[in-house]
Design a protein around this motif. Sequence first.
Motif, PDB file in Angstrom:
ATOM      1  N   THR A  85       0.795  -1.225   0.000  1.00 31.12           N
ATOM      2  CA  THR A  85       0.000   0.000   0.000  1.00 31.12           C
ATOM      3  C   THR A  85       0.833   1.284   0.000  1.00 31.12           C
ATOM      4  N   ALA A  86       1.763   1.429   0.911  1.00 34.00           N
ATOM      5  CA  ALA A  86       2.467   2.708   1.063  1.00 34.00           C
ATOM      6  C   ALA A  86       3.714   2.860   0.203  1.00 34.00           C
ATOM      7  N   LYS A  87       4.465   1.784   0.013  1.00 35.54           N
ATOM      8  CA  LYS A  87       5.765   1.965  -0.620  1.00 35.54           C
ATOM      9  C   LYS A  87       6.011   1.077  -1.831  1.00 35.54           C
ATOM     10  N   ALA A  88       6.747  -0.032  -1.628  1.00 38.23           N
ATOM     11  CA  ALA A  88       7.329  -0.724  -2.783  1.00 38.23           C
ATOM     12  C   ALA A  88       7.109  -2.234  -2.786  1.00 38.23           C
ATOM     13  N   GLY A  89       7.229  -2.775  -4.006  1.00 38.42           N
ATOM     14  CA  GLY A  89       7.192  -4.215  -4.184  1.00 38.42           C
ATOM     15  C   GLY A  89       5.843  -4.845  -3.918  1.00 38.42           C
TER      16      GLY A  89
END
Length: 116
Positions: free
Chosen positions: A61-65
């Motif tokens: 949700t917030a960052k990566a991958g």
Amino acid sequence: FSECTAGIDGGGMFVYNSGDVSLERASFSECMAGVDGGGLFVDNSSDVSLDGASFSECTATAKAGGGMVVVNSGDVSLDGASFSECTAGFAGGGMVVVNSGDVSLERASFSECTAG
């Protein structure tokens, strides 16, 4: 791993400070992490090998991958892995590898993955 969730990292599986990580034909479906690695998050480990693994509709949700994140680890080898409809809020809808060894993708596929 189906419909798994984590508040921070590794919705389906979180591996930290480990030796080699080897998954054969593992399936991550509709897993979600609040920050990184919707399906799988590996940090500070040795080599990571995924043979025939699949990531479908996983989300970071917030960052990566959206599908997976590997950080501070050894070599990363994906043979026949597939990433489909994975999403990330910032980077790497399918996968992100940071500060790790060599990355080898053989017969890996990415379909409809998005970020940012």
